[in-house]
Design a protein around this motif. Structure first.
Motif, PDB file in Angstrom:
ATOM      1  N   ALA A  72      98.550  65.335  71.735  1.00 50.12           N
ATOM      2  CA  ALA A  72      98.270  64.020  72.326  1.00 50.12           C
ATOM      3  C   ALA A  72      99.081  63.828  73.597  1.00 50.12           C
ATOM      4  O   ALA A  72     100.149  64.412  73.768  1.00 50.12           O
ATOM      5  CB  ALA A  72      98.600  62.910  71.332  1.00 50.12           C
ATOM      6  N   ALA A  73      98.574  63.007  74.488  1.00 45.06           N
ATOM      7  CA  ALA A  73      99.312  62.598  75.681  1.00 45.06           C
ATOM      8  C   ALA A  73     100.081  61.326  75.349  1.00 45.06           C
ATOM      9  O   ALA A  73      99.557  60.434  74.683  1.00 45.06           O
ATOM     10  CB  ALA A  73      98.351  62.345  76.845  1.00 45.06           C
ATOM     11  N   ILE A  74     101.297  61.244  75.817  1.00 42.11           N
ATOM     12  CA  ILE A  74     102.139  60.071  75.586  1.00 42.11           C
ATOM     13  C   ILE A  74     102.217  59.315  76.908  1.00 42.11           C
ATOM     14  O   ILE A  74     102.787  59.805  77.881  1.00 42.11           O
ATOM     15  CB  ILE A  74     103.545  60.468  75.087  1.00 42.11           C
ATOM     16  N   ALA A  82      96.457  55.247  69.468  1.00 41.61           N
ATOM     17  CA  ALA A  82      97.495  54.332  68.988  1.00 41.61           C
ATOM     18  C   ALA A  82      98.165  53.677  70.186  1.00 41.61           C
ATOM     19  O   ALA A  82      98.422  54.327  71.190  1.00 41.61           O
ATOM     20  CB  ALA A  82      98.530  55.072  68.146  1.00 41.61           C
ATOM     21  N   ASN A  83      98.432  52.399  70.050  1.00 42.46           N
ATOM     22  CA  ASN A  83      99.114  51.640  71.086  1.00 42.46           C
ATOM     23  C   ASN A  83     100.157  50.780  70.399  1.00 42.46           C
ATOM     24  O   ASN A  83      99.852  50.091  69.435  1.00 42.46           O
ATOM     25  CB  ASN A  83      98.115  50.766  71.844  1.00 42.46           C
ATOM     26  N   ASN A  84     101.403  50.844  70.869  1.00 37.60           N
ATOM     27  CA  ASN A  84     102.409  49.985  70.257  1.00 37.60           C
ATOM     28  C   ASN A  84     103.218  49.287  71.319  1.00 37.60           C
ATOM     29  O   ASN A  84     103.296  49.725  72.463  1.00 37.60           O
ATOM     30  CB  ASN A  84     103.296  50.766  69.278  1.00 37.60           C
ATOM     31  N   GLY A  85     103.790  48.164  70.924  1.00 36.99           N
ATOM     32  CA  GLY A  85     104.616  47.382  71.829  1.00 36.99           C
ATOM     33  C   GLY A  85     105.274  46.251  71.082  1.00 36.99           C
ATOM     34  O   GLY A  85     104.915  45.953  69.939  1.00 36.99           O
ATOM     35  N   ASN A  86     106.223  45.602  71.745  1.00 38.00           N
ATOM     36  CA  ASN A  86     106.979  44.541  71.081  1.00 38.00           C
ATOM     37  C   ASN A  86     106.494  43.142  71.448  1.00 38.00           C
ATOM     38  O   ASN A  86     107.043  42.167  70.970  1.00 38.00           O
ATOM     39  CB  ASN A  86     108.471  44.681  71.366  1.00 38.00           C
ATOM     40  N   ARG A  87     105.486  43.034  72.273  1.00 44.44           N
ATOM     41  CA  ARG A  87     104.959  41.730  72.681  1.00 44.44           C
ATOM     42  C   ARG A  87     103.447  41.702  72.503  1.00 44.44           C
ATOM     43  O   ARG A  87     102.785  42.731  72.592  1.00 44.44           O
ATOM     44  CB  ARG A  87     105.290  41.451  74.146  1.00 44.44           C
ATOM     45  N   ALA A  88     102.902  40.517  72.330  1.00 40.10           N
ATOM     46  CA  ALA A  88     101.453  40.376  72.177  1.00 40.10           C
ATOM     47  C   ALA A  88     100.719  40.921  73.395  1.00 40.10           C
ATOM     48  O   ALA A  88      99.648  41.513  73.264  1.00 40.10           O
ATOM     49  CB  ALA A  88     101.087  38.914  71.939  1.00 40.10           C
ATOM     50  N   LEU A 120     103.709  51.802  74.553  1.00 37.41           N
ATOM     51  CA  LEU A 120     103.430  53.225  74.413  1.00 37.41           C
ATOM     52  C   LEU A 120     102.021  53.409  73.900  1.00 37.41           C
ATOM     53  O   LEU A 120     101.626  52.800  72.914  1.00 37.41           O
ATOM     54  CB  LEU A 120     104.427  53.839  73.423  1.00 37.41           C
ATOM     55  N   SER A 121     101.254  54.251  74.569  1.00 40.69           N
ATOM     56  CA  SER A 121      99.917  54.601  74.115  1.00 40.69           C
ATOM     57  C   SER A 121      99.879  56.096  73.828  1.00 40.69           C
ATOM     58  O   SER A 121     100.366  56.901  74.616  1.00 40.69           O
ATOM     59  CB  SER A 121      98.862  54.272  75.178  1.00 40.69           C
ATOM     60  N   VAL A 122      99.317  56.442  72.685  1.00 43.27           N
ATOM     61  CA  VAL A 122      99.102  57.837  72.326  1.00 43.27           C
ATOM     62  C   VAL A 122      97.625  58.094  72.522  1.00 43.27           C
ATOM     63  O   VAL A 122      96.789  57.408  71.944  1.00 43.27           O
ATOM     64  CB  VAL A 122      99.528  58.107  70.860  1.00 43.27           C
ATOM     65  N   ALA A 123      97.310  59.068  73.370  1.00 45.80           N
ATOM     66  CA  ALA A 123      95.923  59.278  73.757  1.00 45.80           C
ATOM     67  C   ALA A 123      95.517  60.739  73.595  1.00 45.80           C
ATOM     68  O   ALA A 123      96.337  61.638  73.719  1.00 45.80           O
ATOM     69  CB  ALA A 123      95.719  58.836  75.203  1.00 45.80           C
ATOM     70  N   ALA A 124      94.250  60.950  73.323  1.00 46.66           N
ATOM     71  CA  ALA A 124      93.694  62.304  73.211  1.00 46.66           C
ATOM     72  C   ALA A 124      92.683  62.519  74.323  1.00 46.66           C
ATOM     73  O   ALA A 124      91.925  61.610  74.667  1.00 46.66           O
ATOM     74  CB  ALA A 124      93.017  62.458  71.846  1.00 46.66           C
ATOM     75  N   GLY A 125      92.667  63.721  74.896  1.00 47.69           N
ATOM     76  CA  GLY A 125      91.737  64.059  75.957  1.00 47.69           C
ATOM     77  C   GLY A 125      92.224  63.593  77.309  1.00 47.69           C
ATOM     78  O   GLY A 125      93.336  63.124  77.462  1.00 47.69           O
ATOM     79  N   GLY A 126      91.406  63.750  78.327  1.00 46.00           N
ATOM     80  CA  GLY A 126      91.727  63.220  79.655  1.00 46.00           C
ATOM     81  C   GLY A 126      92.769  64.013  80.404  1.00 46.00           C
ATOM     82  O   GLY A 126      93.159  65.109  80.010  1.00 46.00           O
ATOM     83  N   SER A 127      93.224  63.453  81.504  1.00 44.06           N
ATOM     84  CA  SER A 127      94.214  64.074  82.372  1.00 44.06           C
ATOM     85  C   SER A 127      95.181  63.005  82.837  1.00 44.06           C
ATOM     86  O   SER A 127      94.797  62.104  83.580  1.00 44.06           O
ATOM     87  CB  SER A 127      93.514  64.713  83.570  1.00 44.06           C
ATOM     88  N   PRO A 128      96.462  63.053  82.405  1.00 43.03           N
ATOM     89  CA  PRO A 128      97.403  61.965  82.715  1.00 43.03           C
ATOM     90  C   PRO A 128      97.703  61.844  84.197  1.00 43.03           C
ATOM     91  O   PRO A 128      97.743  62.820  84.918  1.00 43.03           O
ATOM     92  CB  PRO A 128      98.648  62.345  81.922  1.00 43.03           C
ATOM     93  N   MET A 140     110.424  57.019  68.047  1.00 43.82           N
ATOM     94  CA  MET A 140     110.374  58.181  68.875  1.00 43.82           C
ATOM     95  C   MET A 140     109.836  59.382  68.097  1.00 43.82           C
ATOM     96  O   MET A 140     109.162  60.224  68.677  1.00 43.82           O
ATOM     97  CB  MET A 140     111.756  58.488  69.436  1.00 43.82           C
ATOM     98  N   GLY A 141     110.131  59.434  66.828  1.00 42.39           N
ATOM     99  CA  GLY A 141     109.643  60.537  66.003  1.00 42.39           C
ATOM    100  C   GLY A 141     108.128  60.635  66.015  1.00 42.39           C
ATOM    101  O   GLY A 141     107.573  61.735  66.100  1.00 42.39           O
ATOM    102  N   ALA A 142     107.453  59.496  65.950  1.00 43.24           N
ATOM    103  CA  ALA A 142     105.988  59.501  65.975  1.00 43.24           C
ATOM    104  C   ALA A 142     105.466  60.004  67.318  1.00 43.24           C
ATOM    105  O   ALA A 142     104.482  60.748  67.368  1.00 43.24           O
ATOM    106  CB  ALA A 142     105.454  58.105  65.685  1.00 43.24           C
ATOM    107  N   ALA A 143     106.125  59.612  68.408  1.00 41.51           N
ATOM    108  CA  ALA A 143     105.698  60.068  69.736  1.00 41.51           C
ATOM    109  C   ALA A 143     105.872  61.577  69.864  1.00 41.51           C
ATOM    110  O   ALA A 143     104.997  62.274  70.386  1.00 41.51           O
ATOM    111  CB  ALA A 143     106.481  59.338  70.824  1.00 41.51           C
ATOM    112  N   LYS A 144     106.990  62.090  69.394  1.00 43.43           N
ATOM    113  CA  LYS A 144     107.223  63.537  69.468  1.00 43.43           C
ATOM    114  C   LYS A 144     106.222  64.289  68.602  1.00 43.43           C
ATOM    115  O   LYS A 144     105.718  65.347  68.998  1.00 43.43           O
ATOM    116  CB  LYS A 144     108.657  63.865  69.047  1.00 43.43           C
TER     117      LYS A 144
END
Length: 144
Positions: free
Chosen positions: A12-14, A77-83, A132-140, A1-5
Motif C-alpha cells: 500500500a501507499a502511505i 483506510a483513512n484516519n485522523g483526529n478531527r472530523a 493518514l490515508s492508506v491507498a492501493a494502486g496509483g502513483s504517489p 504507526m504499526g498499521a502504516a508500516k
C-alpha cells in the motif's frame, strides 16, 4: 504507526493530507519519517487552509482525497483526529483517533473547567494535524 508500516509492507501507499501550508511539507515529512512513518505522498494546503475554519478544511481534505483517487488509487483506510480528516467520503473505511490537540500531557480547559487528556495522548504525536490515508494502486505525488 504499526498499521502504516504493515500496510506499506503489503504494497500500500502511505499518503498524508494536512491543512498545514504546503511550504511546511518538508518539516512535516521530517517529523513523520524521523519517528518511522513511511511517506509516499504528502499533500499540504494553501497558506490559509488551516485557518479558514473546519468546513473549509474538510472541503480541502475531501477534494485532496478525490484527487488521490483520480490518480488511480483506492483509499482503503483513512484516519485522523478531527472530523475534517474523515468527512466527505473518498475512503473505504475511516478511523477516528483521539484528539490530543497537539499538547498531550497538559491539562486543558473545557467549558471553563479543567479536563485531562485521554490516556492515549500520553506523548506528542508527529501526526497531530495530519490525516493518514492508506491507498492501493496509483502513483504517489507530493503536492503543495
Amino acid at each position: 504507526m504499526g498499521a502504516a508500516k504493515w500496510a506499506k509492507s503489503q504494497g500500500a501507499a502511505i499518503i498524508f493530507v494536512t491543512g498545514r501550508p504546503s511550504v511546511m511539507n518538508i518539516y512535516t515529512q521530517i517529523n513523520l519519517t524521523s519517528v518511522g512513518y513511511p511517506v509516499d505522498g504528502l499533500y499540504g494546503g494553501g497558506l490559509t487552509t488551516g485557518s479558514s475554519g473546519a468546513g473549509a478544511l474538510a472541503d480541502y481534505k475531501t477534494a485532496t482525497r478525490a484527487s488521490i483517487e483520480a490518480q488511480g488509487y483506492t483509499i482503503v483506510a483513512n484516519n485522523g483526529n478531527r472530523a475534517s480528516d474523515l468527512s466527505g467520503g473518498h475512503a473505504l473505511q475511516t478511523f477516528k483517533l483521539p484528539d490530543c490537540n497537539g499538547a498531550p500531557g497538559r491539562t486543558r480547559r473545557a467549558s471553563g473547567t479543567a479536563a485531562s487528556w485521554p490516556s492515549s495522548c500520553s506523548r506528542w504525536s508527529p501526526t497531530a494535524g495530519v490525516s493518514l490515508s492508506v491507498a492501493a494502486g496509483g502513483s504517489p505525488t507530493t503536492t503543495g
